[in-house]
Motif scaffolding. Sequence first.
Motif, PDB file in Angstrom:
ATOM      1  N   ALA A 173       0.692  -1.094   0.189  1.00  0.00           N
ATOM      2  CA  ALA A 173      -0.610  -0.416  -0.044  1.00  0.00           C
ATOM      3  C   ALA A 173       0.847   1.394  -0.426  1.00  0.00           C
ATOM      4  O   ALA A 173       1.729   1.370   0.363  1.00  0.00           O
ATOM      5  CB  ALA A 173      -0.947   0.582   1.183  1.00  0.00           C
ATOM      6  N   HIS A 174       0.202   1.942  -0.398  1.00  0.00           N
ATOM      7  CA  HIS A 174       1.522   3.230  -0.191  1.00  0.00           C
ATOM      8  C   HIS A 174       1.221   3.897   0.765  1.00  0.00           C
ATOM      9  O   HIS A 174       2.163   4.340   1.654  1.00  0.00           O
ATOM     10  CB  HIS A 174       0.720   4.147  -1.092  1.00  0.00           C
ATOM     11  N   ALA A 175       0.157   4.656   1.163  1.00  0.00           N
ATOM     12  CA  ALA A 175       0.162   5.362   2.564  1.00  0.00           C
ATOM     13  C   ALA A 175      -0.841   5.497   3.118  1.00  0.00           C
ATOM     14  O   ALA A 175      -1.595   5.653   2.366  1.00  0.00           O
ATOM     15  CB  ALA A 175       1.171   6.501   2.386  1.00  0.00           C
ATOM     16  N   PRO A 176      -1.312   6.001   4.299  1.00  0.00           N
ATOM     17  CA  PRO A 176      -2.377   6.300   4.598  1.00  0.00           C
ATOM     18  C   PRO A 176      -3.013   7.209   4.417  1.00  0.00           C
ATOM     19  O   PRO A 176      -4.262   7.347   4.066  1.00  0.00           O
ATOM     20  CB  PRO A 176      -2.532   6.424   6.311  1.00  0.00           C
ATOM     21  N   PHE A 177      -2.227   8.600   3.973  1.00  0.00           N
ATOM     22  CA  PHE A 177      -3.596   9.820   2.761  1.00  0.00           C
ATOM     23  C   PHE A 177      -3.717   8.962   2.065  1.00  0.00           C
ATOM     24  O   PHE A 177      -4.550   9.654   1.510  1.00  0.00           O
ATOM     25  CB  PHE A 177      -2.198  10.997   3.306  1.00  0.00           C
ATOM     26  N   THR A 178      -3.309   8.152   1.219  1.00  0.00           N
ATOM     27  CA  THR A 178      -3.526   8.025  -0.451  1.00  0.00           C
ATOM     28  C   THR A 178      -5.495   6.516   0.104  1.00  0.00           C
ATOM     29  O   THR A 178      -5.227   5.671  -1.486  1.00  0.00           O
ATOM     30  CB  THR A 178      -2.926   7.413  -1.451  1.00  0.00           C
ATOM     31  N   VAL A 179      -5.005   5.583   1.479  1.00  0.00           N
ATOM     32  CA  VAL A 179      -5.594   4.771   1.229  1.00  0.00           C
ATOM     33  C   VAL A 179      -7.009   4.876   2.070  1.00  0.00           C
ATOM     34  O   VAL A 179      -6.573   4.426   3.594  1.00  0.00           O
ATOM     35  CB  VAL A 179      -4.859   3.273   1.579  1.00  0.00           C
ATOM     36  N   PRO A 180      -8.255   4.768   1.504  1.00  0.00           N
ATOM     37  CA  PRO A 180      -9.335   5.430   2.693  1.00  0.00           C
ATOM     38  C   PRO A 180      -9.521   3.680   3.202  1.00  0.00           C
ATOM     39  O   PRO A 180      -9.020   2.881   2.562  1.00  0.00           O
ATOM     40  CB  PRO A 180     -10.724   5.346   1.348  1.00  0.00           C
ATOM     41  N   ASP A 181     -10.358   4.025   3.690  1.00  0.00           N
ATOM     42  CA  ASP A 181     -11.086   2.672   4.894  1.00  0.00           C
ATOM     43  C   ASP A 181     -11.332   1.873   4.005  1.00  0.00           C
ATOM     44  O   ASP A 181     -11.179   0.557   4.250  1.00  0.00           O
ATOM     45  CB  ASP A 181     -11.943   2.987   6.542  1.00  0.00           C
ATOM     46  N   GLU A 182     -11.973   1.682   2.884  1.00  0.00           N
ATOM     47  CA  GLU A 182     -12.284   0.618   2.413  1.00  0.00           C
ATOM     48  C   GLU A 182     -11.513  -0.207   1.532  1.00  0.00           C
ATOM     49  O   GLU A 182     -11.905  -1.310   1.433  1.00  0.00           O
ATOM     50  CB  GLU A 182     -13.362   0.795   0.568  1.00  0.00           C
ATOM     51  N   GLY A 183     -10.132   0.821   0.896  1.00  0.00           N
ATOM     52  CA  GLY A 183      -9.481   0.522   0.498  1.00  0.00           C
ATOM     53  C   GLY A 183      -8.289  -0.618   2.168  1.00  0.00           C
ATOM     54  O   GLY A 183      -7.793  -1.987   1.557  1.00  0.00           O
ATOM     55  N   LEU A 184      -8.373  -0.411   2.743  1.00  0.00           N
ATOM     56  CA  LEU A 184      -7.783  -0.548   4.352  1.00  0.00           C
ATOM     57  C   LEU A 184      -8.588  -2.150   4.146  1.00  0.00           C
ATOM     58  O   LEU A 184      -7.824  -3.086   4.384  1.00  0.00           O
ATOM     59  CB  LEU A 184      -7.688  -0.224   5.539  1.00  0.00           C
ATOM     60  N   ALA A 185      -9.967  -2.154   4.366  1.00  0.00           N
ATOM     61  CA  ALA A 185     -10.576  -3.363   4.472  1.00  0.00           C
ATOM     62  C   ALA A 185     -10.632  -4.525   3.511  1.00  0.00           C
ATOM     63  O   ALA A 185     -10.024  -5.975   3.446  1.00  0.00           O
ATOM     64  CB  ALA A 185     -11.754  -3.217   4.510  1.00  0.00           C
ATOM     65  N   MET A 186      -9.987  -4.095   2.193  1.00  0.00           N
ATOM     66  CA  MET A 186      -9.320  -5.316   0.585  1.00  0.00           C
ATOM     67  C   MET A 186      -8.095  -5.445   1.617  1.00  0.00           C
ATOM     68  O   MET A 186      -7.273  -6.738   1.259  1.00  0.00           O
ATOM     69  CB  MET A 186      -9.424  -4.389  -0.691  1.00  0.00           C
ATOM     70  N   LEU A 187      -7.606  -4.799   1.700  1.00  0.00           N
ATOM     71  CA  LEU A 187      -5.616  -4.852   2.307  1.00  0.00           C
ATOM     72  C   LEU A 187      -5.972  -6.776   3.602  1.00  0.00           C
ATOM     73  O   LEU A 187      -5.001  -6.863   3.261  1.00  0.00           O
ATOM     74  CB  LEU A 187      -5.163  -3.781   2.862  1.00  0.00           C
ATOM     75  N   ARG A 188      -6.956  -5.678   4.070  1.00  0.00           N
ATOM     76  CA  ARG A 188      -6.911  -7.303   5.605  1.00  0.00           C
ATOM     77  C   ARG A 188      -7.475  -8.187   4.470  1.00  0.00           C
ATOM     78  O   ARG A 188      -6.695  -9.343   5.006  1.00  0.00           O
ATOM     79  CB  ARG A 188      -7.888  -6.170   6.303  1.00  0.00           C
ATOM     80  N   GLU A 189      -8.463  -8.198   3.785  1.00  0.00           N
ATOM     81  CA  GLU A 189      -8.671  -9.273   3.178  1.00  0.00           C
ATOM     82  C   GLU A 189      -7.681 -10.754   2.469  1.00  0.00           C
ATOM     83  O   GLU A 189      -7.469 -11.195   1.905  1.00  0.00           O
ATOM     84  CB  GLU A 189      -9.947  -9.285   2.000  1.00  0.00           C
ATOM     85  N   ALA A 190      -6.432  -9.226   0.944  1.00  0.00           N
ATOM     86  CA  ALA A 190      -5.588  -9.426   0.691  1.00  0.00           C
ATOM     87  C   ALA A 190      -4.491 -10.609   2.083  1.00  0.00           C
ATOM     88  O   ALA A 190      -4.198 -11.591   1.212  1.00  0.00           O
ATOM     89  CB  ALA A 190      -4.931  -8.227  -0.337  1.00  0.00           C
ATOM     90  N   LYS A 191      -4.521  -9.728   2.791  1.00  0.00           N
ATOM     91  CA  LYS A 191      -3.574 -10.603   3.328  1.00  0.00           C
ATOM     92  C   LYS A 191      -4.205 -11.565   4.032  1.00  0.00           C
ATOM     93  O   LYS A 191      -3.049 -12.649   4.137  1.00  0.00           O
ATOM     94  CB  LYS A 191      -3.505  -9.130   5.175  1.00  0.00           C
ATOM     95  N   GLN A 192      -4.937 -12.023   4.943  1.00  0.00           N
ATOM     96  CA  GLN A 192      -5.627 -13.772   5.392  1.00  0.00           C
ATOM     97  C   GLN A 192      -5.653 -14.452   4.019  1.00  0.00           C
ATOM     98  O   GLN A 192      -5.446 -15.181   4.319  1.00  0.00           O
ATOM     99  CB  GLN A 192      -7.151 -12.794   5.498  1.00  0.00           C
TER     100      GLN A 192
END
Length: 440
Positions: free
Chosen positions: A198-217
């Motif tokens: 992921a780039h940085a928190p300021f270019t990843v909204p919460d929807e993106g963080l949820a996607m990243l969580r799923e990808a990590k899992q």
Amino acid sequence: MLILKNVTAAELYPSRIREGVDIAIEGDLIKEVGNHLCARYPDAPYREMGGKLVMPGIVCAHNHFYSGLARGIMASIPPCPDFISTLKNLWWRLDRALDEESLYYSSLICSLEAIKSGCSSVIDHHASPAFIGGSLNVLRRGFMEAGLRGMTCYETTDRNGGLAELRAGVEENIAFARQLDADRQKGEPHLMEAHIGAHAPFTVPDEGLAMLREAKQATGRGLHIHVAEDSYDLSHGHHHYGKELIARLDGFSLIDSKTLVAHGIYLSPEDIALLNERDAFLVHNPRSNMNNHVGYNRRLADYRNLALGTDGIGADMFEELKFAFFKHRDAGGALWPDSFARFLANGNTLLERNFGARFGRLEAGYKADLTVCDYGAPTPLEGANLPGHLAFGLGAGSVTDVMVEGRMVYQDRAFPFDTAPIYEQARKAARRLWARMDQL
């Protein structure tokens, strides 16, 4: 089997020097380190090393190979008075201009130069918004052709195309991780690994963080992200989410022992404590921080796990260690070279966490990733003062050989293939890349 005869074996942390020993390599592992191994294994070929310094392979823990064709860039770059304008005017235009050809040559050139600088491994963080799908395999091709061990990931962001771009970035991370898993099942050498980028928190909204969580899992990989490189990231997080940066990421279960956070200059004591509690890693990139004029991280001593990277300014980790130490001293810091030798050695700890093998020691059962230097020490060289030799003497110019996975990928300061045509084609690709930047 191959025996490296008569070496000065050097380990960075805990610092140790053993003179006149032999290292027996069998397959991709160190089989034995000791004296008179040629007599113990009389049928094994050997190479007389003449007392050269042999150490566990050096790791650059955060890099951007997509920037490989930016050196001496001749594109129209508007003034960049702050970090955000530097991103928008330079780096985000460069990454949008990347295509398959320019990315391939960026990866191959950066891999060759990392090896020449003494790196056996590089942990990469990638972005090419006009060429997302398949981009990580193009990067992998450059690593493999050079012979470099590595990790990479795609820099998930919404800065160009909103949620559609976020999804494409996440899908590329997942696809690459699954491709690596499939290749391992086929018995291919385990030379590449993946993060979820992921780039940085300021270019990843919460929807993106949820996607990243799923990808990590879904993949079992860890997050690799820039955090608090500039104070803007911190302000943005406070303004839009009312949270500290690491606390926000942790709320999506993204912080654990496989997490790699780059920069962290403006992290709060609470966020540092949370990183430590989760056993995550911070990667310090001093030359990049100086170049971007983003400030200095005065809390290096507070981190449980800290490694060194370049953030795209080459892969000379000898030089990076020197800058890290001297900048720290200039800022009034209390750490001495032994701490920075440990930070450099910690790159191998990151490999251990992601490759499921042992790295970073010259002992039986450890990966045969080695960096060899021709270093005539002008003063006694001992375990107690090895960090001082790193800070004030040893440099990339001393590197003569690099071994990765038990194979010499760089020997007697030469690659096993002609690199001149590669550099010639890279120069042509760079001009085309720069021309595309001026069209954006």
